[in-house]
Design a protein around this motif. Sequence first.
Motif, PDB file in Angstrom:
ATOM      1  N   ILE A   7       0.848  -1.194   0.000  1.00  0.00           N
ATOM      2  CA  ILE A   7       0.000   0.000   0.000  1.00  0.00           C
ATOM      3  C   ILE A   7       0.880   1.238   0.000  1.00  0.00           C
ATOM      4  CG2 ILE A   7      -1.748   1.309   1.242  1.00  0.00           C
ATOM      5  CD1 ILE A   7      -2.857  -1.324   2.234  1.00  0.00           C
ATOM      6  N   LEU A   8       0.577   2.121  -0.935  1.00  0.00           N
ATOM      7  CA  LEU A   8       1.285   3.388  -1.040  1.00  0.00           C
ATOM      8  C   LEU A   8       0.280   4.518  -0.877  1.00  0.00           C
ATOM      9  CD1 LEU A   8       3.863   5.007  -1.663  1.00  0.00           C
ATOM     10  CD2 LEU A   8       3.267   4.807  -4.091  1.00  0.00           C
ATOM     11  N   PRO A   9       0.293   5.200   0.270  1.00  0.00           N
ATOM     12  CA  PRO A   9      -0.562   6.376   0.420  1.00  0.00           C
ATOM     13  C   PRO A   9      -0.088   7.495  -0.508  1.00  0.00           C
ATOM     14  CG  PRO A   9       0.140   5.540   2.559  1.00  0.00           C
ATOM     15  CD  PRO A   9       0.967   4.848   1.507  1.00  0.00           C
ATOM     16  N   VAL A  10      -1.021   8.191  -1.127  1.00  0.00           N
ATOM     17  CA  VAL A  10      -0.682   9.264  -2.060  1.00  0.00           C
ATOM     18  C   VAL A  10       0.235  10.290  -1.410  1.00  0.00           C
ATOM     19  CG1 VAL A  10      -1.651  11.225  -3.332  1.00  0.00           C
ATOM     20  CG2 VAL A  10      -2.680   8.974  -3.547  1.00  0.00           C
ATOM     21  N   ASN A  11       0.032  10.575  -0.129  1.00  0.00           N
ATOM     22  CA  ASN A  11       0.867  11.594   0.532  1.00  0.00           C
ATOM     23  C   ASN A  11       2.336  11.187   0.606  1.00  0.00           C
ATOM     24  OD1 ASN A  11       0.623   9.677   2.527  1.00  0.00           O
ATOM     25  ND2 ASN A  11       0.215  11.132   4.154  1.00  0.00           N
ATOM     26  N   GLU A  12       2.661   9.914   0.449  1.00  0.00           N
ATOM     27  CA  GLU A  12       4.062   9.491   0.426  1.00  0.00           C
ATOM     28  C   GLU A  12       4.720   9.811  -0.916  1.00  0.00           C
ATOM     29  OE1 GLU A  12       4.827   5.507   1.693  1.00  0.00           O
ATOM     30  OE2 GLU A  12       3.810   5.818   3.608  1.00  0.00           O
ATOM     31  N   ILE A  13       3.911  10.017  -1.937  1.00  0.00           N
ATOM     32  CA  ILE A  13       4.446  10.368  -3.248  1.00  0.00           C
ATOM     33  C   ILE A  13       4.821  11.840  -3.284  1.00  0.00           C
ATOM     34  CG2 ILE A  13       3.933  10.555  -5.716  1.00  0.00           C
ATOM     35  CD1 ILE A  13       1.864   8.340  -5.291  1.00  0.00           C
ATOM     36  N   VAL A  14       3.982  12.667  -2.696  1.00  0.00           N
ATOM     37  CA  VAL A  14       4.136  14.111  -2.863  1.00  0.00           C
ATOM     38  C   VAL A  14       4.370  14.871  -1.573  1.00  0.00           C
ATOM     39  CG1 VAL A  14       2.777  14.176  -4.957  1.00  0.00           C
ATOM     40  CG2 VAL A  14       1.640  14.471  -2.771  1.00  0.00           C
ATOM     41  N   GLY A  15       4.378  14.189  -0.438  1.00  0.00           N
ATOM     42  CA  GLY A  15       4.500  14.914   0.824  1.00  0.00           C
ATOM     43  C   GLY A  15       3.238  15.710   1.092  1.00  0.00           C
ATOM     44  N   ILE A  16       3.360  17.008   1.259  1.00  0.00           N
ATOM     45  CA  ILE A  16       2.191  17.820   1.591  1.00  0.00           C
ATOM     46  C   ILE A  16       1.515  18.436   0.358  1.00  0.00           C
ATOM     47  CG2 ILE A  16       2.976  18.366   3.919  1.00  0.00           C
ATOM     48  CD1 ILE A  16       3.891  21.101   2.830  1.00  0.00           C
ATOM     49  N   LYS A  17       2.154  18.349  -0.796  1.00  0.00           N
ATOM     50  CA  LYS A  17       1.599  18.939  -2.014  1.00  0.00           C
ATOM     51  C   LYS A  17       0.551  17.995  -2.618  1.00  0.00           C
ATOM     52  CE  LYS A  17       3.147  19.631  -6.656  1.00  0.00           C
ATOM     53  NZ  LYS A  17       4.296  19.609  -7.539  1.00  0.00           N
ATOM     54  N   PRO A  18      -0.704  18.428  -2.779  1.00  0.00           N
ATOM     55  CA  PRO A  18      -1.727  17.534  -3.321  1.00  0.00           C
ATOM     56  C   PRO A  18      -1.548  17.292  -4.824  1.00  0.00           C
ATOM     57  CG  PRO A  18      -2.665  19.697  -2.873  1.00  0.00           C
ATOM     58  CD  PRO A  18      -1.234  19.722  -2.378  1.00  0.00           C
ATOM     59  N   LEU A  19      -1.890  16.091  -5.252  1.00  0.00           N
ATOM     60  CA  LEU A  19      -1.870  15.727  -6.665  1.00  0.00           C
ATOM     61  C   LEU A  19      -3.290  15.795  -7.218  1.00  0.00           C
ATOM     62  CD1 LEU A  19       0.350  12.505  -6.809  1.00  0.00           C
ATOM     63  CD2 LEU A  19       0.892  14.735  -7.746  1.00  0.00           C
TER      64      LEU A  19
END
Length: 112
Positions: free
Chosen positions: A24-36
Motif C-alpha cells: 500500500i502506497l498512500p498518495v501523501n508518500e508520493i508528494v509529501g504535503i503537495k496535493p496531486l
Amino acid sequence: MTIRLLADENISWRIKRLLTEWDILPVNEIVGIKPLSDMAIWKFAKANDYLILTFDEDFIDIHNLYSFPPKIIWLRTGNINTSIISEQLLLREQKILDFMLNDELGVYEIYL
C-alpha cells in the motif's frame, strides 16, 4: 500475487500499518504535503501497476473516459474509520485478487 494499492488522499496513511501483507502506497508518500490532481494519481497508478483505492467518484469518471488500467477499488461507504476499511478489504481479499485477474472488470465497488 500481491495486492498493490495506491490509497487516495482521503484514506489515512495508517491503512498501510493495518494491511502489512499488502503493498500500500498512500498518495501523501508520493508528494509529501503537495496535493496531486486525480489525473496525476491515475497516471501514477497506471505507470506503476497499482490499483487505486478511493472514496472519490471522480476516478470513476476518469475510468469511463480512459478505461483501465489502472483498476479502481471504489469505497461506497461514506467516510469510515481506517480500521473498518482494512477489515472490509481483508474480508474481500480473494474477491479483490479475482478482480485483479479479470481482464473485463475495471472497478470493484465496496458497499457497507
